[in-house]
Scaffold this motif. Sequence first.
Motif, short mmCIF file in Angstrom:
data_model
loop_
_atom_site.label_atom_id
_atom_site.label_comp_id
_atom_site.label_asym_id
_atom_site.label_seq_id
_atom_site.Cartn_x
_atom_site.Cartn_y
_atom_site.Cartn_z
N LYS A 208 0.85 -1.18 0.00
CA LYS A 208 0.00 0.00 0.00
C LYS A 208 0.89 1.24 0.00
O LYS A 208 1.70 1.42 0.89
N ILE A 209 0.71 2.04 -1.01
CA ILE A 209 1.55 3.23 -1.17
C ILE A 209 0.68 4.48 -1.11
O ILE A 209 -0.34 4.56 -1.79
N THR A 210 1.08 5.42 -0.29
CA THR A 210 0.46 6.74 -0.27
C THR A 210 1.47 7.72 -0.81
O THR A 210 2.63 7.70 -0.39
N ARG B 129 1.45 11.82 -1.89
CA ARG B 129 0.66 13.04 -2.05
C ARG B 129 1.59 14.25 -2.02
O ARG B 129 2.42 14.36 -1.12
N ASN C 281 -2.11 -1.36 -3.73
CA ASN C 281 -2.90 -0.16 -3.92
C ASN C 281 -2.02 1.07 -3.76
O ASN C 281 -1.19 1.14 -2.86
N ASP D 200 -2.44 5.35 -3.58
CA ASP D 200 -3.33 6.51 -3.65
C ASP D 200 -2.49 7.76 -3.85
O ASP D 200 -1.41 7.89 -3.29
N ASN D 201 -3.00 8.64 -4.67
CA ASN D 201 -2.30 9.89 -4.98
C ASN D 201 -3.23 11.08 -4.84
O ASN D 201 -4.41 10.98 -5.14
N ASP E 122 3.51 13.83 1.59
CA ASP E 122 3.11 12.64 2.35
C ASP E 122 3.42 11.39 1.53
O ASP E 122 2.71 11.05 0.60
N ARG F 255 4.28 7.44 2.09
CA ARG F 255 4.39 6.30 2.99
C ARG F 255 4.15 5.00 2.24
O ARG F 255 3.46 4.99 1.24
N LYS G 184 -9.03 5.38 3.32
CA LYS G 184 -8.25 4.15 3.19
C LYS G 184 -8.47 3.29 4.44
O LYS G 184 -8.21 3.74 5.55
N ILE H 83 -8.28 -6.20 -2.34
CA ILE H 83 -8.23 -4.73 -2.36
C ILE H 83 -9.43 -4.25 -3.16
O ILE H 83 -9.73 -4.76 -4.23
#
Lengths: 339, 339, 339, 339
Positions: A155-157, A159, A232, A234-235, A244, A246, B155, B220
């Motif tokens: 899981k990649i965040t 932003r 997953n 999210d951007n 951000d 993570r 999330k 997911i």
Amino acid sequence: MAATSAPIRVGVIGAGRIGKVHAANLAYRVAGAELAAVADPVAEAARETAAQLRLDRWTADYREILADKSIQAVVIASSTDTHARLIEEAAAAGKDVFCEKPIDLDLARVDAALAAVKSAGTRLQIGFNRRFDPSFARARAVIAEGGIGTPQLIKITSRDPQPASIEYLAVSGGLFTDMTIHDFDVARWLVGDEVVEISAMGAVLVDPAIGKLNDVDTAIINLRFKGGALGNIDNSRKAVYGYDVRVEVFGSAGSVLVGNHAPNAVTHTTPAGSRGELPMHWFIERFEQAYLNEMAEFVACIREGRAPSVGGEDGRAPLLMAQAAWKSLREGRTVALEA
Amino acid sequence: MAATSAPIRVGVIGAGRIGKVHAANLAYRVAGAELAAVADPVAEAARETAAQLRLDRWTADYREILADKSIQAVVIASSTDTHARLIEEAAAAGKDVFCEKPIDLDLARVDAALAAVKSAGTRLQIGFNRRFDPSFARARAVIAEGGIGTPQLIKITSRDPQPASIEYLAVSGGLFTDMTIHDFDVARWLVGDEVVEISAMGAVLVDPAIGKLNDVDTAIINLRFKGGALGNIDNSRKAVYGYDVRVEVFGSAGSVLVGNHAPNAVTHTTPAGSRGELPMHWFIERFEQAYLNEMAEFVACIREGRAPSVGGEDGRAPLLMAQAAWKSLREGRTVALEA
Amino acid sequence: MAATSAPIRVGVIGAGRIGKVHAANLAYRVAGAELAAVADPVAEAARETAAQLRLDRWTADYREILADKSIQAVVIASSTDTHARLIEEAAAAGKDVFCEKPIDLDLARVDAALAAVKSAGTRLQIGFNRRFDPSFARARAVIAEGGIGTPQLIKITSRDPQPASIEYLAVSGGLFTDMTIHDFDVARWLVGDEVVEISAMGAVLVDPAIGKLNDVDTAIINLRFKGGALGNIDNSRKAVYGYDVRVEVFGSAGSVLVGNHAPNAVTHTTPAGSRGELPMHWFIERFEQAYLNEMAEFVACIREGRAPSVGGEDGRAPLLMAQAAWKSLREGRTVALEA
Amino acid sequence: MAATSAPIRVGVIGAGRIGKVHAANLAYRVAGAELAAVADPVAEAARETAAQLRLDRWTADYREILADKSIQAVVIASSTDTHARLIEEAAAAGKDVFCEKPIDLDLARVDAALAAVKSAGTRLQIGFNRRFDPSFARARAVIAEGGIGTPQLIKITSRDPQPASIEYLAVSGGLFTDMTIHDFDVARWLVGDEVVEISAMGAVLVDPAIGKLNDVDTAIINLRFKGGALGNIDNSRKAVYGYDVRVEVFGSAGSVLVGNHAPNAVTHTTPAGSRGELPMHWFIERFEQAYLNEMAEFVACIREGRAPSVGGEDGRAPLLMAQAAWKSLREGRTVALEA
């Protein structure tokens, strides 16, 4: 494996934000390297960067650098549309190349550049700096040592604190190609596997002007890896609290988490709450060490006669993923990547 | 709004794991309530639960509870396939009902049960306990107060420490219906909006026996909300380090994060690292306070003559979402939810 | 070791804040115990507590409890000046006793009470609840297992959210005797050694009225243990952000840290910072589980015929430490404790 | 206030561990400065440091630097016993001086050096680097802005990963003078007040050889400030898990906490626990930014014609505190500092 003992002389092409970072690292902080010259079509930018680094060699014409036999390697930090051509010209001139991502927005153009490097027998390292960040590198080491067993979920965040200018965004290739491309690289690298399916959703929630570019500013992207793992990303183009970035990789035997870096380790507690510091606000500070480390690796590869760990194929694969993400977004379905 | 001052007498139907939790809370810890009786088809389970709570009223036949005019409300904690029928019978008997999720796996059956409640004019509260957890409730309050601006991304991570038995899983309705259903509820509730599109990927990475049930154990799921927000849920049937339930909601003005709860606040530091405690290992401990709070809310609603905040529609909507997720998984495409 | 199978009947003497906590735990939550009666000189307090717990036995005269042969044990939660006398009377009546700290402010009085228990052959457990807190207990376990090697430093922070009333403080024995006494106990217990020297500094920074009592409201106390370890305790009567109780034990092989407990696990991030929750605001919530655990231990000791782990000597030693701290404060020198 | 636009030429005297750090910062990273020369009685050390920095000027005789009119300032990073003399000679030569702590172990010697600076009218900055660390500086800013109200307690933890060599320790002046001196400075600076009383306890728990030097390796020191605040410092020469430097300042309106810095932001979770990274292992890495910032401040002071924020008096006061701590330790009593 031959080792060179004289410093590797490196020319930097492009004296913008990133070019300046690379030039300064080469000037002072990379052992075994010597900053030889700086080129930028805006002569004043080249001159100013050189002056700050007490370097007397700068030019508006990068061809001077390519023509200089005493220069063994170049850093390409110019605008994206020039990358592929410069790679080809540098390879033809026998220079090892460090190139900022992406190689190009067009796959055929990328392939031609990679072929040119291959036939010249020179080195090519792609600037996926996160791989050289102490936190990301530690996570990779934990996974490689079997510390989480078999990866099952990533899981990649990712932003940004604010969108780039509309002018920049208009030629950037769009969110997946410009921003998610780092996350695609991180996903492949940390899981240690290739992505075979992508399903993306996107939205325009930050700035309607981005929507007018036929682009999105917010997205979630599901991934399936060849070996079965899922992922997953999210951007968002605008996280009001800062940059951000993570990652969590979850496996059969545990998980590993890369958190944000903060500019200080202070907690301030009042009746209103216990306030910790925000993440560093922008990628230049967040990845300062990573930029230094990747350049040290590039120079070390040349000195030690080995291939860079982030090569041309690593520049190509995320571009394929970005294209699949765009296709998924537009067609509302899961898209398989070609082998 | 009429307030009752005598304690509300409540019967508990089902003396399994969750039924016991509800019975104990009603016996001792919910102000204004009185545990009236416990029923379970396995008479010994009913008897034992009653004995532990110093209650002399237990039965193998729940109809005794429904027939008792002194009992105003029932808690349905029996097996899923009996929920809809028991809701209907309890409504017909004029009892207010607290029912564990899901109402039923069949949408028509759900609708019939909700209609029965509506025509009886009784109350129905669905056991989405996370809404009553201090951490989840605090996150909701922060969002409701505008603390993150407009929600743009949600999330959710939701992982069990180990799969339930294959026998249980075989009748559970599958991952999305049995496990993700809590996350679907949390997503709707925290974002404060309805989901209009779902795109899911699933895999069998934990136990091949789960695959043989035509189910998945890792997933997911991407969500799109009516108002434009996007979301992602990840699930695993097996997180070796314990019960892992976290949520992040990201908005135009900030973000709110719900972390795990640990059984203690101890950090042990040695040359091998700084070791923090793992999350609580199972949902019964993690949500102990939530189970108490939801029952207190149910009893308070009856006493104060108001409708429960988690009603029948809140039981129905996540079931629709689960069905869309299954469809997306099987068809490899984004599925729109019907209005 | 004889085990009793009928519930242990326990009477609670004192229906104030703590007495109510013990009574409720005995009524519902301690396996193998039965709350038999509640006594308080303020009859209404006794009656109300009993009513809340659906208990029909309450009295203004604790002697009724001591005279009841069916009652095996008593909890003494009355005002401090009655503790020693009640211990003696309860011992004479053959009751096992759980007594809140301190036993008495006068050492001779403490010794007489302990002698009475000894000659009666009954049990005495002192209410040092922190030993039964999951976090403190875990820290103790880590140390006992050798997880930090030999303890070398202990640092205790102990701060109340606001001072008790001046009326209470006037008879409390002062900061060291009333508040630090818990920390003195924790220090002995976690280090596993006795304190041989104390050096204290104090100040009146919170409320001048406390100074007029010849008391202090802020203090730092240095400790030296027999085996060589050193320690420090800091106290304040007023931490505006809540109840702040933390401990660090540092040893030759590592350290262990007990942090605060928060009411939820929510982080709220905005451009103004990343806001975590404050610690629980008061000791009743913070140590809810500890109060339950210590009572369970008391009842288990009786049932299993064993001595409590926190006995009379554990009540006496911290009082000696408090006296040495007062002496150090007044004389401006390090004070040695008598063996 | 006159501003100079040519770079300030600075000579570095002492090419040991810290001298090298200062030289490298002056060579590359401090805007407005130019590293002019490096001196060390061990000529090879001077030569090697110069070579690494591509500097052609090095010498075994610091007097060459003092005699060079083109050099405006010197950094004194030689052994402690030479500091006072070098300050005097540099002042006589009209150079501004940056000097590592302590100025000298003898107070009269310190006073003579400070007088020499005063009469020469040159600048003197003492190397209390922690004041320039982003975390410590942020804590100071929070306090200065009134973020914690009036400071009431300060707690400092300061532990080295391992003792220096016995040879070094033998001439270091002992724990309080060599190591605690940083904490004494931090205490004065963060509280913004002078210490009037000190009470110390010490022990030899790390290495008996340290005891033979009549020194201690573990200590706790209580402080009382003029305005009423209290403080505590704990020190150990050996924290097996790394360099541990933390501070908490507690005030009437809140608290501020400076935590450790870790080399990465990775958490690794397995059934054995959730493992966070250890603090950076040594002060050179931990305070890398602080060393850069203090040198930038020194150069900026010269360029902008202002006095350094950490002057001679700031070098003198902690020495007084160390002497009082030794006295307290030896006499077992609280010691008042002379005004």
